[in-house]
Motif scaffolding. Structure first.
Motif, short mmCIF file in Angstrom:
data_model
loop_
_atom_site.label_atom_id
_atom_site.label_comp_id
_atom_site.label_asym_id
_atom_site.label_seq_id
_atom_site.Cartn_x
_atom_site.Cartn_y
_atom_site.Cartn_z
N THR A 179 -2.39 11.36 5.30
CA THR A 179 -2.39 12.86 5.36
C THR A 179 -2.05 13.61 5.10
N GLU A 235 -2.37 15.84 -1.04
CA GLU A 235 -3.50 15.89 -1.48
C GLU A 235 -4.15 17.03 -1.87
N THR A 267 -8.93 12.34 -1.25
CA THR A 267 -7.70 11.19 0.10
C THR A 267 -9.31 10.82 1.55
N ALA A 326 -8.33 8.04 3.83
CA ALA A 326 -7.06 7.37 4.44
C ALA A 326 -7.89 7.51 6.18
N GLY A 342 -5.99 12.46 9.14
CA GLY A 342 -5.01 14.02 8.42
C GLY A 342 -4.83 14.90 8.57
#
Lengths: 293, 234
Positions: free
Chosen positions: B31, B191, B197, B201, B204
Motif C-alpha cells: 500500500t 488509500e 489498508t 497489507a 507499505g
C-alpha cells in the motif's frame, strides 16, 4: 386529404436525406467529441468522386460505392490522425477552427481542380417518378429513405452487438477508463471518424444522381444537418433520425402552406423552441453534453 | 515484480512526484498511504501510463514499461481500478465486464473469469442487465473491481477503492481486495483509509509531498510514531 398525404411523402423523403447526411456527424460528435465542420465537405468530395467514377467507367452511380465507401473511410481516418489527434489536448475551439479550416481548404481545392461549374452525375433511371395516390417521389429518393433507416439500424446493432462497437461506445463514455481496459483509444477515434465519413460516402452515392455536384454543395446540405444533430441530441443516432423526419415534415408542410420564403423561418423557429425547452435535444441525456475526457 | 526507480512526474508545469522509488514483489499486498495531493494517484497513473514519467523508470517483471502506451500496459498484465469507479455509465453491468476482458489474453479466459467474478460478487450478477449509472456507489465499486479482474491481471492497482462508501461497504471492499490477493494476484493499493489498508497489507510506503518518506512492514508502520500521529490520529 390528398394534399396532406403528398406533403407527408415529400417530408419523409426530405427527412431521409437529412438523416443520411447527419448520422455520421452525430456519431463522430458522440464519440470523439469533435464537431466536424468539414462534414459537408466530406460529402462534397465524395460526390465528386461518385461523379468521376460514374462518368469515367460509364457505370451506374450506385456501382461507385465500391470505391467511394473505402475512400471516404480512409479520408475520415486520415483527418482524425493528422488533424484532430495532434490537437486532442488543446481547447475545443481550436479543434473547431481546425475543422472549419479544413472545410474552407477542401472547398477551394475543389474550386481549383474543377472550377465553380455544376457537374451532373448521370441519373441512370433514379429520377424516375413513382406515384402512390396523390403522392409522388423519385426512385432514388425512396432508396435514400430505405438506406437511412438501414444505416441507423445497422450502426445501432454494430455499436451494441460487436466488441468493436462496444469499445467505441466505451471510449465515448469514458476515455481514460477505456484506456485502462486495454483499448487503443487513438485507433478507436480513427475508426469512428472513418465510419462517420463512410456514412457521408454512402450519402454521396445516393445523392449525387439526384442533385447537382459543385464545390459548395456540402454547405447546402450540412447546415440543416447541424440543426438535426442538435435537435436530436448531440451524439444520439436515433435522435438524428427522428429529428430529420420532423424537420423534413415541417419543411414540406410549411413550404406548401406558407410558401418557400417562410418555411425556413418555421424550421428554425421550431429549432429554437427545442433549444429553449429541451436544450439537450429530443433524445440527448444530460450527459451527452458533458465532455467526459 | 514492479519496480519504480526515481520517478518524476506531474501535470503541465506542476511537478507532483519528486523521485519516487518503490518495489512490489509477486504475491504481496503493498500500500501507498498519504494525505490528499501527496502523489498517490499520480504514482498509479504513471504506472498505468495514463501520464508519462518525466524521468526515472518503471519496470514490470524485468521489462522497462516507462512511457509504454496505456493499452499496452494492460496487455503486459497490469490493470488499474481507478478512483471514483469510472464505469461506462450508459452501458449495462455485463457490458462493463465485457469491456474489462478486452485484451486477447483476457478474452480467451472470459467464461472462467466471469464465473469467478460472479462467485465473488453475487450482487453484481443480479444487476447484469442494468445500466451502470443506475447502481448505488457501493455496487458501482464492486463492478469496477470486477471489471478490473476480468482483464486477468497479474498486478492490480487500486486507487482509493473505499472513497465515499459507507463503512459496511468499505469493509466488503477490503475483504474483496484480500480475496483477490489470496487468489494469486499481486496488489498495489493507494488509500487515505490508512488503518484498514495497513491491516490487510504486507508492506507499505508513506508518501508526502511527492516523496516516499518511509517504507516497511505494514505492522511496523502501524506502530510507528509518525504514522500514528499523522494518519491514524492516535
Amino acid at each position: 386529404m390528398d394534399l396532406v398525404f403528398t406533403n407527408i411523402v415529400n417530408g419523409l423523403m426530405l427527412g431521409a436525406l437529412y438523416a443520411i447526411v447527419s448520422v455520421g456527424l452525430t456519431l463522430v460528435f458522440g464519440i470523439v467529441k469533435v464537431i466536424n465542420f468539414a462534414h459537408g465537405e466530406f460529402l462534397m468530395v465524395s460526390m465528386f468522386l461518385v461523379y468521376l467514377v460514374t462518368t469515367f467507367f460509364g457505370v451506374h452511380p450506385y456501382f461507385s460505392l465500391i470505391l467511394v465507401l473505402p475512400a471516404a473511410f480512409v479520408m475520415g481516418m486520415l483527418v482524425q490522425r493528422l488533424l484532430i489527434e495532434p490537437l486532442q489536448n488543446s481547447d475545443e475551439h481550436i479543434m473547431i477552427f481546425a475543422t472549419v479550416g479544413l472545410s474552407i481548404a477542401l472547398i477551394n481545392l475543389m474550386l481549383l481542380i474543377f472550377g465553380p461549374d455544376i457537374l451532373n452525375t448521370p441519373s441512370s433511371g433514379l429520377r424516375q417518378p413513382v406515384n402512390i395516390g396523390s403522392g409522388m417521389f423519385l426512385t432514388g429518393q425512396l432508396n435514400i429513405l430505405i438506406c437511412a433507416i438501414a444505416v441507423v439500424g445497422g450502426i445501432h446493432l454494430f455499436l451494441t452487438r460487436t466488441q468493436l462497437g462496444r469499445s467505441i461506445r466505451a471510449t465515448g463514455q469514458n476515455r481514460s477508463a477505456a484506456q485502462l481496459m486495454g483499448i487503443n483509444v487513438s485507433w478507436i477515434y480513427m475508426v469512428t471518424f472513418g465510419i462517420g465519413a463512410a456514412c457521408v460516402g454512402l450519402a454521396a452515392v445516393l445523392i449525387a444522381p439526384l442533385y447537382p455536384t459543385s464545390p459548395e454543395v456540402g454547405q447546402y446540405f450540412v447546415l440543416l444537418s447541424f440543426v438535426v444533430v442538435v435537435m436530436g441530441g448531440l451524439g444520439s443516432i436515433t435522435g438524428a433520425l427522428v429529428a430529420s423526419m420532423i424537420i423534413g415534415l415541417v419543411d414540406a408542410f410549411a413550404g406548401f402552406y406558407l410558401g418557400a420564403n417562410v418555411k425556413d423561418l418555421v424550421v428554425f423557429g421550431i429549432f429554437l423552441l427545442v433549444l429553449i425547452f429541451r436544450p439537450q435535444g429530443l433524445f440527448g441525456g444530460a450527459r451527452n453534453l458533458s465532455h467526459v475526457s | 515484480m514492479l519496480k519504480l526507480n526515481d520517478v518524476m512526474a506531474g501535470y503541465g508545469s506542476t511537478t507532483i512526484l519528486h523521485g519516487v522509488s518503490l518495489e512490489v514483489n509477486a504475491g504481496e499486498i503493498v500500500t501507498i498511504v498519504g494525505g490528499n495531493g501527496a502523489g498517490k494517484t499520480t504514482t498509479l497513473r504513471v504506472i498505468s501510463s495514463l501520464i508519462r514519467a518525466r524521468s526515472g523508470q518503471v519496470q514490470f517483471e524485468g521489462r522497462d514499461i516507462t512511457g509504454m502506451k496505456a493499452h499496452k500496459v494492460v496487455e503486459a498484465g497490469i490493470t488499474m481500478v481507478p478512483e471514483a469507479r469510472q464505469l461506462f455509465p450508459e452501458m449495462t453491468v455485463l457490458e462493463n465486464l465485457q469491456m474489462g476482458s478486452f485484451t486477447r489474453h483476457a478474452r480467451a479466459h472470459y467464461k472462467e473469469k466471469l464465473d469467478e467474478v460472479v462467485g465473488l460478487f453475487p450482487r453484481v450478477a443480479e444487476r447484469f442487465s442494468q445500466q451502470a449509472q443506475s447502481l448505488s456507489g457501493g455496487e458501482q465499486q464492486m463492478v469496477a473491481i470486477a471489471r478490473g479482474m476480468m482483464a486477468c491481471p497479474r498486478l492490480m492497482l487500486f486507487d482509493e477503492p473505499s472513497l465515499g462508501l459507507a463503512p459496511i461497504v468499505v469493509k466488503q471492499v477490503f475483504d474483496v481486495v484480500r480475496a483477490i490477493a489470496a487468489g494469486g494476484t499481486t496488489v498495489l493499493i493507494v488509500e487515505q483509509n490508512v488503518y484498514q489498508t495497513l491491516k490487510i497489507a504486507d508492506r507499505g510506503y508513506v508518501i508526502e509531498n511527492g516523496e516516499i518518506v518511509m517504507g516497511g512492514e505494514a505492522e511496523q508502520l502501524i506502530g510507528d510514531d509518525h504514522v500514528r500521529k499523522a494518519y491514524l490520529g492516535i
